[in-house]
Design a protein around this motif. Structure first.
Motif, PDB file in Angstrom:
ATOM      1  N   ASP A   8       0.862  -1.176   0.000  1.00  0.00           N
ATOM      2  CA  ASP A   8       0.000   0.000   0.000  1.00  0.00           C
ATOM      3  C   ASP A   8       0.902   1.230   0.000  1.00  0.00           C
ATOM      4  O   ASP A   8       1.601   1.496   0.980  1.00  0.00           O
ATOM      5  CB  ASP A   8      -0.898   0.001   1.240  1.00  0.00           C
ATOM      6  N   PRO A   9       0.944   2.000  -1.094  1.00  0.00           N
ATOM      7  CA  PRO A   9       1.871   3.151  -1.174  1.00  0.00           C
ATOM      8  C   PRO A   9       1.526   4.293  -0.234  1.00  0.00           C
ATOM      9  O   PRO A   9       2.333   5.191  -0.035  1.00  0.00           O
ATOM     10  CB  PRO A   9       1.757   3.590  -2.636  1.00  0.00           C
ATOM     11  N   TYR A  10       0.335   4.256   0.348  1.00  0.00           N
ATOM     12  CA  TYR A  10      -0.083   5.389   1.175  1.00  0.00           C
ATOM     13  C   TYR A  10      -0.311   4.977   2.619  1.00  0.00           C
ATOM     14  O   TYR A  10      -1.432   4.948   3.116  1.00  0.00           O
ATOM     15  CB  TYR A  10      -1.331   6.050   0.581  1.00  0.00           C
ATOM     16  N   ILE A  11       0.776   4.637   3.283  1.00  0.00           N
ATOM     17  CA  ILE A  11       0.780   4.481   4.744  1.00  0.00           C
ATOM     18  C   ILE A  11       1.770   5.518   5.251  1.00  0.00           C
ATOM     19  O   ILE A  11       2.950   5.234   5.461  1.00  0.00           O
ATOM     20  CB  ILE A  11       1.193   3.051   5.167  1.00  0.00           C
ATOM     21  N   ARG A  12       1.285   6.741   5.386  1.00  0.00           N
ATOM     22  CA  ARG A  12       2.186   7.868   5.663  1.00  0.00           C
ATOM     23  C   ARG A  12       1.731   8.722   6.838  1.00  0.00           C
ATOM     24  O   ARG A  12       2.479   8.899   7.786  1.00  0.00           O
ATOM     25  CB  ARG A  12       2.300   8.760   4.419  1.00  0.00           C
ATOM     26  N   VAL A  13       0.532   9.246   6.746  1.00  0.00           N
ATOM     27  CA  VAL A  13       0.076  10.216   7.742  1.00  0.00           C
ATOM     28  C   VAL A  13      -0.713   9.522   8.842  1.00  0.00           C
ATOM     29  O   VAL A  13      -0.949   8.314   8.804  1.00  0.00           O
ATOM     30  CB  VAL A  13      -0.779  11.316   7.074  1.00  0.00           C
TER      31      VAL A  13
ATOM     32  N   ASP B  85       0.059  -0.471  -7.478  1.00  0.00           N
ATOM     33  CA  ASP B  85      -1.079  -1.307  -7.118  1.00  0.00           C
ATOM     34  C   ASP B  85      -1.053  -1.640  -5.633  1.00  0.00           C
ATOM     35  O   ASP B  85       0.006  -1.769  -5.019  1.00  0.00           O
ATOM     36  CB  ASP B  85      -1.067  -2.608  -7.931  1.00  0.00           C
ATOM     37  N   ARG B  86      -2.241  -1.808  -5.065  1.00  0.00           N
ATOM     38  CA  ARG B  86      -2.385  -2.163  -3.665  1.00  0.00           C
ATOM     39  C   ARG B  86      -2.876  -3.604  -3.585  1.00  0.00           C
ATOM     40  O   ARG B  86      -3.874  -3.950  -4.214  1.00  0.00           O
ATOM     41  CB  ARG B  86      -3.362  -1.215  -2.983  1.00  0.00           C
ATOM     42  N   GLN B  87      -2.206  -4.420  -2.790  1.00  0.00           N
ATOM     43  CA  GLN B  87      -2.625  -5.809  -2.705  1.00  0.00           C
ATOM     44  C   GLN B  87      -2.233  -6.418  -1.358  1.00  0.00           C
ATOM     45  O   GLN B  87      -1.410  -5.887  -0.624  1.00  0.00           O
ATOM     46  CB  GLN B  87      -2.015  -6.639  -3.836  1.00  0.00           C
TER      47      GLN B  87
ATOM     48  N   LEU C 200      -6.579  -4.646  -3.557  1.00  0.00           N
ATOM     49  CA  LEU C 200      -7.171  -3.604  -2.710  1.00  0.00           C
ATOM     50  C   LEU C 200      -7.335  -2.316  -3.512  1.00  0.00           C
ATOM     51  O   LEU C 200      -6.353  -1.642  -3.806  1.00  0.00           O
ATOM     52  CB  LEU C 200      -6.271  -3.333  -1.499  1.00  0.00           C
ATOM     53  N   GLY C 201      -8.558  -1.980  -3.835  1.00  0.00           N
ATOM     54  CA  GLY C 201      -8.792  -0.803  -4.672  1.00  0.00           C
ATOM     55  C   GLY C 201      -8.149   0.456  -4.136  1.00  0.00           C
ATOM     56  O   GLY C 201      -7.436   1.156  -4.839  1.00  0.00           O
ATOM     57  N   ARG C 202      -8.380   0.763  -2.861  1.00  0.00           N
ATOM     58  CA  ARG C 202      -7.812   1.953  -2.223  1.00  0.00           C
ATOM     59  C   ARG C 202      -6.821   1.581  -1.125  1.00  0.00           C
ATOM     60  O   ARG C 202      -6.471   2.419  -0.309  1.00  0.00           O
ATOM     61  CB  ARG C 202      -8.926   2.813  -1.614  1.00  0.00           C
ATOM     62  N   GLY C 203      -6.407   0.363  -1.071  1.00  0.00           N
ATOM     63  CA  GLY C 203      -5.565  -0.053   0.029  1.00  0.00           C
ATOM     64  C   GLY C 203      -6.371  -0.101   1.309  1.00  0.00           C
ATOM     65  O   GLY C 203      -7.559  -0.433   1.306  1.00  0.00           O
ATOM     66  N   LEU C 204      -5.760   0.246   2.412  1.00  0.00           N
ATOM     67  CA  LEU C 204      -6.468   0.266   3.694  1.00  0.00           C
ATOM     68  C   LEU C 204      -7.276   1.543   3.895  1.00  0.00           C
ATOM     69  O   LEU C 204      -8.127   1.612   4.788  1.00  0.00           O
ATOM     70  CB  LEU C 204      -5.462   0.130   4.849  1.00  0.00           C
ATOM     71  N   ASP C 205      -7.022   2.534   3.069  1.00  0.00           N
ATOM     72  CA  ASP C 205      -7.642   3.854   3.272  1.00  0.00           C
ATOM     73  C   ASP C 205      -9.042   3.890   2.678  1.00  0.00           C
ATOM     74  O   ASP C 205      -9.334   4.663   1.754  1.00  0.00           O
ATOM     75  CB  ASP C 205      -6.761   4.938   2.650  1.00  0.00           C
ATOM     76  N   ILE C 206      -9.947   3.072   3.221  1.00  0.00           N
ATOM     77  CA  ILE C 206     -11.295   2.955   2.661  1.00  0.00           C
ATOM     78  C   ILE C 206     -12.305   3.818   3.392  1.00  0.00           C
ATOM     79  O   ILE C 206     -13.417   4.022   2.907  1.00  0.00           O
ATOM     80  CB  ILE C 206     -11.788   1.486   2.684  1.00  0.00           C
ATOM     81  N   PHE C 207     -11.929   4.322   4.572  1.00  0.00           N
ATOM     82  CA  PHE C 207     -12.880   5.082   5.369  1.00  0.00           C
ATOM     83  C   PHE C 207     -12.702   6.580   5.141  1.00  0.00           C
ATOM     84  O   PHE C 207     -11.590   7.075   5.003  1.00  0.00           O
ATOM     85  CB  PHE C 207     -12.705   4.778   6.865  1.00  0.00           C
ATOM     86  N   GLN C 208     -13.812   7.284   5.106  1.00  0.00           N
ATOM     87  CA  GLN C 208     -13.740   8.729   4.982  1.00  0.00           C
ATOM     88  C   GLN C 208     -13.158   9.317   6.255  1.00  0.00           C
ATOM     89  O   GLN C 208     -13.465   8.887   7.363  1.00  0.00           O
ATOM     90  CB  GLN C 208     -15.128   9.307   4.719  1.00  0.00           C
TER      91      GLN C 208
END
Length: 718
Positions: free
Chosen positions: A583-588, A658-660, A671-679
């Motif tokens: 998941d490329p977006y585990i940052r903030v 890609d997220r997987q 994973l379409g959006r990775g773990l970041d599925i919640f608003q």
């Protein structure tokens, strides 16, 4: 130096002050200087912009002292009016800060000013001053004035003279620099900058709440935009219309005459809509309030045609109309007993009037304003921002979605007008250059559609002759329509459409949102058969969860609730000893919380006697400051979860996209959006159930594809 002046700049604050050095101010300084002066925020920030537009603590402290001195010396308190009058007489002239209104004395053929707090009238005004500041003739404006005194003893003489006047309002058009400066910010940063500019701390608002706050600003940037907001008390509905802009007028009490609002036929003087960008009606709700039929009729005509009548003459107007008020009941009660407009006076609870509303802001989605919600960061001087937005009214971005999306053909002309005007205003606020990607445009378009849909759906409840339409759009090149739903429709479906489903049972009225409570996420094991000689041993919890794993696809619709990591991933990670998450977006911070909740879910679906290795592949944050924070948070997670039997390792790979999710039990999940599925919500409010129960959070639209991983299976068999 006071503690108030000590302030550590955030990365966003640095970016703001670097990009707009002459037009920013620290927002908490207004409270520092205001004291007991009843002055609008834009007046105080105008003064701060003259002396304290800097990030240096010593300079800020000096500037604040200077502004405090100016207010102490020149702001007129009502109880000190006679003292200030005496100063003017003794010195011959004196500067004051006051609200000034001008009238034409026809008998003497001269303009005369009255000062609100100073309590003097018939002050002679030079016609040039009036021509340069026409709003002096309407409800008056705040000014820094130099008043002279010259008494000669002549009969009927007025000794006061208005020698000079400086409106507390910028006169320069800085749209070009504003648009150029916008290019230095990401969308998220720019939205946060706008929120800080109106005084709020963006960290305490969800992404959804931020956009709804921006809808409140649309009347300042879009001509003839009609919007209503109804909701509970104390949510700041009227704040922006009274404090934000010298181009806005807030009418308290919600009641006003035709002459004051449109035109006085006796004098020919044009009213508020002819001079102000935004006219807001505060406390507009109230079933017992009365309004004359003449006012309602001329208001309907103005909202539909952008003109009002003076005898046979049609006078154009550009003012946006805003109606804000308090609701008496919660949403399910309103839907069960009436409609979402139930709080309005009966004269305005009229389909013909309400059909002219372009958008309905759901005020019940806002939290009550608390002191910690106000920012101490930097933002635009509101006077500067207000002037830029005033000039952006000349632009029209209502067609900027046409290359990417097409609205449903079933929408009426008024539906499309409402959607396009809301969208145009949001575009000018978020993307003032008019340039944005299809994905960025789609988010604003959906919000614009939702705002008009909330109006139209309630009209269909009120008027059986009103034809329902499809609030949907299609992507250019696709024939599949994408429906837009309001949150009330998602949460209370049977109440929302109760007049169309009278044949359905009332046993389940939808008062508890479907899927909002924790679901039974694993099958119950059958009771053991003691009499069966060959009875199979009971399955463990991990085995029962594994039995639910099947290849397939799951799509989450925007704004749905009822989903959790356990529901989406539990069966596929159950019993795994090796898990790889890309998941490329585990940052903030909120993404780190997602990872923590994912690790917790893995632990709950593992054999408690075995350790599980989770390897994360992500990208390093591009900014050095945030990259350090990213490493610190990952290190903290690694330390915390090793005590729970989870060995977290991580690696940075700048090439991934890609997220997987892959497991050594033979599953691969796309994973379409990775773990970041919640608003994103207000993460600091731990009293909110959304922060403790994933199923209570709204999701973003995304798709998950589950399939068997042949490579992992082969490794497992070896």
């Amino acid at each position: 130096m006071t503690d108030t002046m000590q302030h550590e700049l955030s990365p966003l604050d640095r970016k703001i002050t670097d990009a707009f050095p002459q037009h920013t101010v620290r927002k908490d300084l207004v409270g520092e200087i205001k004291g007991n002066a009843v002055v609008p925020t834009y007046v105080l920030e105008f003064l701060l912009s003259q002396f304290a537009t800097t990030t240096d603590a010593l300079s800020i402290e000096s500037g604040v002292r200077r502004v405090q001195e100016i207010l102490a010396q020149h702001y007129v308190h009502r109880d000190e009016a006679m003292l200030v009058q005496s100063k003017i007489r003794e010195k011959g002239h004196y500067r004051v800060i006051d609200k000034v209104q001008v009238t034409l004395n026809e008998k003497l053929d001269r303009y005369e000013a009255s000062f609100s707090n100073l309590n003097i009238r018939q002050v002679v005004v030079d016609p040039d001053i009036v021509q340069k500041n026409e709003k002096l003739l309407v409800t008056g404006i705040w000014c820094i004035c130099r008043i002279g005194y010259a008494y000669t003893g002549e009969k009927d003489e007025v000794p006061w003279r208005l020698e000079s006047l400086r409106s507390v309002q910028m006169a320069t058009d800085d749209v070009h620099n504003f648009i150029e400066g916008r290019k230095k910010f990401s969308t998220e940063e720019w939205v946060d900058l706008l929120l800080q500019s109106i005084g709020f701390n963006p960290e305490l608002f969800s992404d959804r709440a931020k956009l709804l706050l921006l809808v409140r600003m649309v009347p300042f940037v879009e001509r003839n935009f009609n919007v209503v907001e109804l909701g509970p008390k104390g949510t700041g509905k009227s704040h922006i219309y009274s404090e934000f802009s010298p181009h806005g007028m807030l009418i308290s009490g919600g009641e006003i005459s035709v002459a004051k609002l449109f035109v006085n036929n006796a004098t020919g003087r044009v009213g508020l809509v002819g001079f102000w960008d935004t006219v807001a009606f505060d406390e507009f709700a109230g079933r017992n309030k009365k309004a004359g039929k003449e006012l309602v009729d001329i208001m309907k005509n103005y909202m539909a045609n952008k003109t009002f009548s003076r005898g046979v003459e049609q006078i154009p107007g550009e003012a946006s109309l805003v109606f804000v008020g308090n609701t008496d009941h919660d949403v399910p009660t309103m839907l069960r007993t009436s409609d979402l407009f139930e709080a309005l006076p009966s004269q305005y609870h009229d389909p013909a009037f309400l059909d002219r509303i372009h958008a309905y802001i759901p005020g019940w989605e806002f939290e009550q304003i608390r002191s910690e919600m106000f920012t101490d960061g930097y933002g635009f001087v509101v006077d500067y921002l207000a002037e830029v937005l005033h000039n952006l009214r000349d632009l029209d971005y209502s067609d900027r979605f046409n290359p990417y999306f097409e609205l449903s053909s079933s929408l009426s002309t008024r539906d499309k007008d409402g959607i396009r005007k809301t969208f145009s205003g949001l575009m000018k606020l978020v993307y003032p250059s008019g340039e944005a990607s299809a994905e960025q445009i789609e988010l604003l378009l959906r919000l614009a559609i939702e705002g008009r849909k909330r109006v139209k759906d309630q009209l269909c409840r009120m008027d059986a002759t009103m034809t329902p339409v499809d609030f949907a759009y299609t992507r250019i090149g696709s024939e599949t329509p994408i429906a837009v739903k309001t949150f009330e429709e998602i949460d209370y479906p049977k109440l929302y459409w109760r007049r169309r489903t009278d044949d359905e049972s009332d046993e389940d009225d939808g008062t508890i949102p479907e899927g909002a409570l924790p679901e039974a996420e694993e099958p119950q094991a059958a009771a053991p058969n003691k009499n069966a000689a060959n009875a199979r041993p009971a399955l463990s919890a991990v085995e029962r969860m594994q039995a639910l794993a099947k290849p397939g696809e799951v799509t989450l619709e925007e704004n749905e609730r009822g989903y959790s990591y356990n529901r989406l991933f539990g069966p596929y990670v159950a019993g795994a000893r090796q898990i790889e998450l890309t998941d490329p977006y585990i940052r903030v911070a909120h993404q780190m919380r997602n990872l923590a909740e994912f690790l917790e879910m893995v632990r709950n679906n593992s054999d408690p006697h075995q350790r599980v290795h989770v390897h994360l592949i992500t990208k390093e944050d591009e900014e050095a400051y945030r990259a350090r924070q990213q490493l610190e948070m990952l290190g903290q997670l690694e330390h915390n979860y090793t005590q729970m039997g989870i060995d977290l390792t991580y690696a940075f790979d700048e090439t991934i996209h890609d997220r997987q999710l892959r497991t050594d039990t033979g599953w691969k999940v796309s994973l379409g959006r990775g773990l970041d599925i919640f608003q994103k919500g207000n993460e600091s409010d731990w009293l909110s159930p959304q922060n403790r129960i994933q199923q209570m959070r709204r999701v973003k639209s995304c798709t998950f594809i589950y399939r068997r991983d042949d490579d992992a299976l082969a490794e497992q068999e070896m």
